[in-house]
Each structure stands twice: as structure tokens, then as C-alpha cells.
Design a protein around this motif. Structure first.
Motif, short mmCIF file in Angstrom:
data_model
loop_
_atom_site.label_atom_id
_atom_site.label_comp_id
_atom_site.label_asym_id
_atom_site.label_seq_id
_atom_site.Cartn_x
_atom_site.Cartn_y
_atom_site.Cartn_z
N SER A 73 -8.05 2.82 -3.60
CA SER A 73 -7.53 3.82 -2.67
C SER A 73 -6.05 3.55 -2.45
CB SER A 73 -8.26 3.76 -1.32
OG SER A 73 -7.71 4.73 -0.45
N LEU A 74 -5.26 4.60 -2.46
CA LEU A 74 -3.82 4.48 -2.24
C LEU A 74 -3.39 5.16 -0.95
CD1 LEU A 74 -2.63 5.18 -5.90
CD2 LEU A 74 -2.83 2.97 -4.76
N THR A 75 -4.36 5.49 -0.12
CA THR A 75 -4.07 6.15 1.14
C THR A 75 -4.64 5.33 2.29
OG1 THR A 75 -4.27 8.23 2.39
CG2 THR A 75 -6.14 7.59 1.04
N GLU A 76 -3.91 5.22 3.38
CA GLU A 76 -4.30 4.36 4.50
C GLU A 76 -5.72 4.59 4.98
OE1 GLU A 76 -3.04 1.21 7.02
OE2 GLU A 76 -1.70 2.30 5.68
N PRO A 77 -6.15 5.84 5.23
CA PRO A 77 -7.51 6.02 5.75
C PRO A 77 -8.61 5.62 4.78
CG PRO A 77 -6.15 7.97 6.15
CD PRO A 77 -5.40 7.11 5.19
N GLY A 78 -8.28 5.55 3.50
CA GLY A 78 -9.31 5.24 2.51
C GLY A 78 -9.45 3.78 2.18
N LEU A 79 -8.55 2.93 2.67
CA LEU A 79 -8.54 1.53 2.23
C LEU A 79 -9.83 0.80 2.56
CD1 LEU A 79 -4.88 0.53 3.23
CD2 LEU A 79 -5.75 1.09 0.94
N TYR A 80 -10.21 0.80 3.83
CA TYR A 80 -11.41 0.06 4.21
C TYR A 80 -12.68 0.71 3.68
CZ TYR A 80 -14.81 -2.57 6.89
OH TYR A 80 -15.87 -3.36 7.26
N PRO A 81 -12.85 2.04 3.82
CA PRO A 81 -14.06 2.65 3.24
C PRO A 81 -14.22 2.37 1.75
CG PRO A 81 -12.98 4.19 4.73
CD PRO A 81 -12.04 3.03 4.57
N ALA A 82 -13.13 2.41 0.99
CA ALA A 82 -13.22 2.16 -0.44
C ALA A 82 -13.66 0.73 -0.72
CB ALA A 82 -11.87 2.44 -1.11
N SER A 83 -13.16 -0.22 0.07
CA SER A 83 -13.54 -1.62 -0.15
C SER A 83 -15.02 -1.84 0.15
CB SER A 83 -12.67 -2.55 0.70
OG SER A 83 -12.96 -2.41 2.09
N ALA B 80 -18.48 -3.22 -7.62
CA ALA B 80 -17.27 -2.85 -8.36
C ALA B 80 -16.09 -3.68 -7.88
CB ALA B 80 -16.98 -1.36 -8.18
N ARG B 81 -15.08 -3.76 -8.71
CA ARG B 81 -13.90 -4.54 -8.38
C ARG B 81 -13.04 -3.79 -7.35
NH1 ARG B 81 -10.82 -5.98 -13.61
NH2 ARG B 81 -12.47 -7.54 -13.80
N ALA B 82 -12.65 -4.51 -6.30
CA ALA B 82 -11.78 -3.96 -5.27
C ALA B 82 -11.40 -5.12 -4.35
CB ALA B 82 -12.47 -2.85 -4.46
N ASN B 83 -10.47 -4.88 -3.48
CA ASN B 83 -10.15 -5.88 -2.47
C ASN B 83 -11.37 -6.10 -1.58
OD1 ASN B 83 -7.85 -7.37 -2.33
ND2 ASN B 83 -6.77 -6.02 -0.95
N PRO B 84 -11.66 -7.32 -1.17
CA PRO B 84 -12.79 -7.55 -0.26
C PRO B 84 -12.58 -6.82 1.06
CG PRO B 84 -11.97 -9.63 -1.17
CD PRO B 84 -10.97 -8.57 -1.52
N PRO B 85 -13.64 -6.26 1.65
CA PRO B 85 -13.49 -5.60 2.95
C PRO B 85 -12.86 -6.49 4.00
CG PRO B 85 -15.64 -5.11 2.02
CD PRO B 85 -15.01 -6.15 1.13
N GLU B 86 -13.14 -7.79 3.95
CA GLU B 86 -12.58 -8.70 4.94
C GLU B 86 -11.06 -8.76 4.84
OE1 GLU B 86 -14.93 -9.41 2.75
OE2 GLU B 86 -16.74 -9.64 3.96
N ALA B 87 -10.54 -8.73 3.62
CA ALA B 87 -9.09 -8.77 3.43
C ALA B 87 -8.43 -7.50 3.93
CB ALA B 87 -8.76 -8.99 1.95
N VAL B 88 -9.08 -6.36 3.68
CA VAL B 88 -8.53 -5.09 4.16
C VAL B 88 -8.58 -5.04 5.68
CG1 VAL B 88 -8.74 -2.59 4.09
CG2 VAL B 88 -9.21 -3.93 2.03
N ALA B 89 -9.70 -5.46 6.26
CA ALA B 89 -9.87 -5.39 7.71
C ALA B 89 -8.84 -6.25 8.43
CB ALA B 89 -11.28 -5.83 8.09
N VAL B 90 -8.53 -7.43 7.90
CA VAL B 90 -7.61 -8.33 8.59
C VAL B 90 -6.18 -7.82 8.51
CG1 VAL B 90 -6.92 -9.94 6.73
CG2 VAL B 90 -7.30 -10.79 9.04
N THR B 91 -5.88 -6.94 7.57
CA THR B 91 -4.54 -6.36 7.50
C THR B 91 -4.43 -5.06 8.29
OG1 THR B 91 -5.08 -5.25 5.41
CG2 THR B 91 -4.05 -7.42 5.27
N VAL B 92 -5.50 -4.30 8.36
CA VAL B 92 -5.48 -3.06 9.15
C VAL B 92 -5.34 -3.38 10.64
CG1 VAL B 92 -6.84 -1.06 9.86
CG2 VAL B 92 -6.74 -1.70 7.44
N ASP B 93 -6.03 -4.42 11.09
CA ASP B 93 -5.93 -4.86 12.49
C ASP B 93 -4.76 -5.85 12.58
OD1 ASP B 93 -6.17 -6.35 14.89
OD2 ASP B 93 -8.32 -5.96 14.97
N LYS B 94 -3.66 -5.41 13.19
CA LYS B 94 -2.43 -6.22 13.18
C LYS B 94 -2.60 -7.54 13.93
CE LYS B 94 0.54 -2.12 12.81
NZ LYS B 94 -0.56 -1.14 12.69
#
Length: 399
Positions: A76-86, A94-108
Motif C-alpha cells: 500500500s502506498l496510501t496512508e489509510p491502507g498501510l495497516y489494513p494491507a499489513s 504474503a510478504r509485507a511489513n509486519p502489522p506491528e511495525a506499521v502500528a508503531v509508526t502510525v501511533d506517534k
């Protein structure tokens, strides 16, 4: 013959999808309902219309696709899609960033906590639910505090309070943009603002460019332009590269693009935000114009093929973007476009408002009114072209 890898792209503008044409991969595109998908229909195996922010629906959709043809990677290359895609990628292996990595960056605040735990950043911060919490925190920060929505983007809701007495006004500005009213207060960091554009494959990070940022300054710091390459001394480039790689390792960023925002002072490099996507504001395009590396294609290849672009730019040029910020009101006329287009180095002038359109007061990047994108032999020449061209455009408004 082995099938080419199958990549699912979750949410992207048509111009971005076009960057994937010709890559050795099979593409499925999931887009939100509404926009035209004419190009997507031509280049993709399937185009699916879906509200991909609904995580269970996306997981179900991706599982159906996977049963039909194995999915190798999801991007996903769009902000709202990052966590759902992971999450969807994890569900089908499938290969993607782990949800934990995305979550820790979305929450500042989670990002701040992780960097502090790893000893990588000492920026003082506090999550605030009430005004008095922010006022007390401001009393501990001699230079002032920045308040921002905990999960915000695009400079929306950002405000500086230099003294505790300034916090109520900053708080009101921030909570108006905060979806759930939760505010992150951080010590005010002085310095020059940059971003680092990277691509990662299997935990190996490749720095493609460092971008200089221009803003409106205090109190809201809305972005008004960017330049690649940033004009930095060699030791500053090394310090930024080291800080970014350490931060990406700390949050567990493993696959795909990243746009990391930084503040650089004489004493330290501080991470401001980590975004596990390509940089917006045409930065994704500027990287290719300045370095020769297509950031979107590189992101897809990292995930689908496990391949990174070669170290070192294939060319060294300059690219700059500047944004128009006219007075608010109804647009009466847009003048000087032909003159601006005649400036040497101008690649495109885009997103200009039409006569009759209403320009909102500048409260976030969403309220800017068009841009000029320019290139040059180096950053100095692209800056000159962009600034000369944008200076020729006049947007006349009536309150």
C-alpha cells in the motif's frame, strides 16, 4: 516456466499505478469505490472496488484472491491502507511489513516510546487527553511544545506553544483536527527539517535521497516545498543515514518504502515521524527526477522480488517542488500560467484551482492550491526554476 510474482496493490492514484507497467510481476489492484480505474483495468489482472480501510472486508477479499492465485506480496502506498494491507498480508502469508511495525509508526507516541527504549532518541513527549495535562507538560519544556493529533498527517492540527500560556490556543487548533481528541505533546525541536527516502527488502535498508523541507514556520509548520538533494555536509549525511537506519531497525520496518522525517541541529539528529510509505508532495516523483531511481517501482520490486536498487544514484540532478498558498476566498482568476510554464526546468504545474472554487484558510497541506515541479543540473538550479515559476502565478481570490 515459473509464474511471475503476484503483487496486490492496495490503494494508489492512477499515475502511481502507471509506474508499475512493464515490471516482471502480475498485478491486482484494490481501489476505493468511485474514481475511474481505466488504466488499472488495462494493466492489472483484476481491479477490485472496496473500502480497504474495513480490515475484515479487506482480509476476506485478499483471501479470496489468494485462493484463486497465490499472492506473493501486498503493497500500500496510501496512508489509510498501510495497516489494513499489513494485516491482510499476514492473514495469507504474503510478504509485507509486519502489522506491528506499521502500528508503531502510525501511533506517534508508540514510535517515541520504541525509539526511547532503544536509546535512539531523547525527545520528551506525553500523550494528553485533557488541556491541563498539556499545560503541565509545557511547563517542563523550556523551548516550548508542539501539539499534534496522535494519528494525524499532512500537518493537520500541528501547533507550537512557546509558553504554557499559549497552550490553550494550540490545544484548540489541534483537537479540532484530532479524530478522537487525543493529542501528542512533544518538546519543540529547533533545527533544519529534512526527510529520508528509503526502500527496504528483508530488513536491508537502501537510502535513496535526503529531502530538504520548507514550511510556513511557526506556529503550524505547513509544508510549502521540498528539494532533492538536500544541501548537507558529508558528516550530516552520514549522521542522518545512521539515525534513519537505526530507527527503521528499532520499529521493525522490514519491507518496502519509508519516508522518515527528521530535525537536524548542531547537537543531534532527531526523528520526527516514520511513515512506512513513499513520501507525498511529489517527493516520490522527485526521487526519480533527481537520482534516476523510480521509487514506486523500487518499492514494488523490493516486496515482490526481494530486490533493492543499486547503491548510489544512477544520475545526480536536482528536483524541487513549491506549493501555492493564496489568500482564502473564492477564486476570481488564475493568472501567469503561460509565463510560469515557459521557465526553463519546469516539469509540471498541477492541481491549480478553477475560477469559482473556494480556497480555505491554510490549516493543513490539504488547503494548498497547486504546485510547481522543476528539475535542474543540481539543487540550486531546480530551486531557482521552481521559485521563479511559482512567483509568476497569481491566484486572485475574493473573501
Amino acid at each position: 516456466m515459473t509464474d511471475v510474482p503476484h503483487l496486490v496493490l492496495v490503494g494508489a492514484r492512477t499515475e502511481v499505478v502507471g509506474k508499475l507497467v512493464g515490471l516482471p510481476l502480475a498485478l491486482t489492484v484494490i481501489q476505493p469505490p468511485g474514481p475511474s480505474t481505466a488504466l488499472e483495468q488495462l494493466v492489472a489482472l483484476r481491479v477490485i472496488s472496496l473500502d480497504f480501510t474495513d480490515v475484515p472486508s479487506l482480509v476476506e477479499c485478499v483471501s479470496d484472491i489468494h485462493r484463486s492465485r497465490r499472492i506473493d506480496a501486498i503493497l500500500s502506498l496510501t496512508e489509510p491502507g498501510l495497516y489494513p494491507a499489513s494485516v491482510a498480508a499476514q492473514a495469507v502469508g504474503a510478504r509485507a511489513n509486519p502489522p506491528e511495525a506499521v502500528a508503531v509508526t502510525v501511533d506517534k507516541s508508540s514510535m517515541r516510546k520504541r525509539l526511547a527504549e532503544k536509546g535512539l532518541d531523547t525527545t520528551a513527549y506525553q500523550v494528553c487527553h485533557q488541556l491541563d495535562e498539556a499545560v503541565r507538560f509545557a511547563g517542563k519544556c523550556a523551548a516550548g511544545v508542539i501539539v499534534k493529533p496522535l494519528n494525524g498527517s499532512g500537518s493537520s492540527g500541528v501547533a507550537l506553544a512557546r509558553h504554557p500560556a499559549d497552550v490553550p490556543a494550540a490545544w484548540a487548533w489541534c483537537v479540532a483536527a484530532a479524530a478522537d481528541g487525543t493529542v501528542l505533546a512533544e518538546e519543540y525541536l529547533r533545527g533544519r527539517e529534512f526527510s529520508a527516502e528509503t526502500v527496504t527488502a528483508g530488513g536491508e535498508h537502501r537510502l535513496l535521497a535526503i529531502t530538504a523541507k520548507h514550511t510556513t514556520g511557526p506556529p503550524h509548520f505547513i509544508e510549502t516545498g521540498h528539494d532533492i538533494p538536500a544541501q548537507l555536509a558529508g558528516h550530516e549525511v552520514s549522521a542522518i543515514s545512521g539515525a534513519v537506519v537505526a530507527a527503521l531497525d528499532a520499529v521493525g520496518h522490514t519491507w518496502g518504502p519509508c519516508h522518515t522525517e527528521l530535525m537536524v541541529s548542531e547537537r543531534r539528529v532527531s526523528i520526527v515521524e516514520i511513515n512506512t510509505r513513499v513520501g507525498g508532495d511529489r517527493i516520490w516523483e522527485m526521487v526519480e527526477l533527481a537520482t534516476g531511481t523510480d521509487l514506486v517501482a523500487a518499492s514494488a520490486c523490493a516486496l515482490a522480488l526481494g530486490a533493492l536498487p543499486p547503491a548510489g544514484a544512477s544520475r545526480t540532478a536536482g528536483a524541487s517542488v513549491r506549493f501555492l498558498t493564496p489568500p482564502p476566498g473564492r477564486v476570481r482568476a488564475v493568472q501567469g500560467l503561460d509565463s510560469a510554464l515557459s521557465v526553463s526546468g519546469v516539469v509540471r504545474i498541477g492541481d491549480l484551482p478553477r475560477a469559482g472554487q473556494v480556497i480555505q484558510p491554510l490549516a493543513s497541506s490539504e488547503h494548498r492550491a497547486g504546485y510547481v515541479l522543476a528539475v535542474g543540473m543540481d539543487a540550486e538550479s531546480s530551486i531557482r526554476s521552481a521559485e521563479e515559476a511559482i512567483g509568476r502565478i497569481v491566484i486572485r481570490t475574493q473573501a
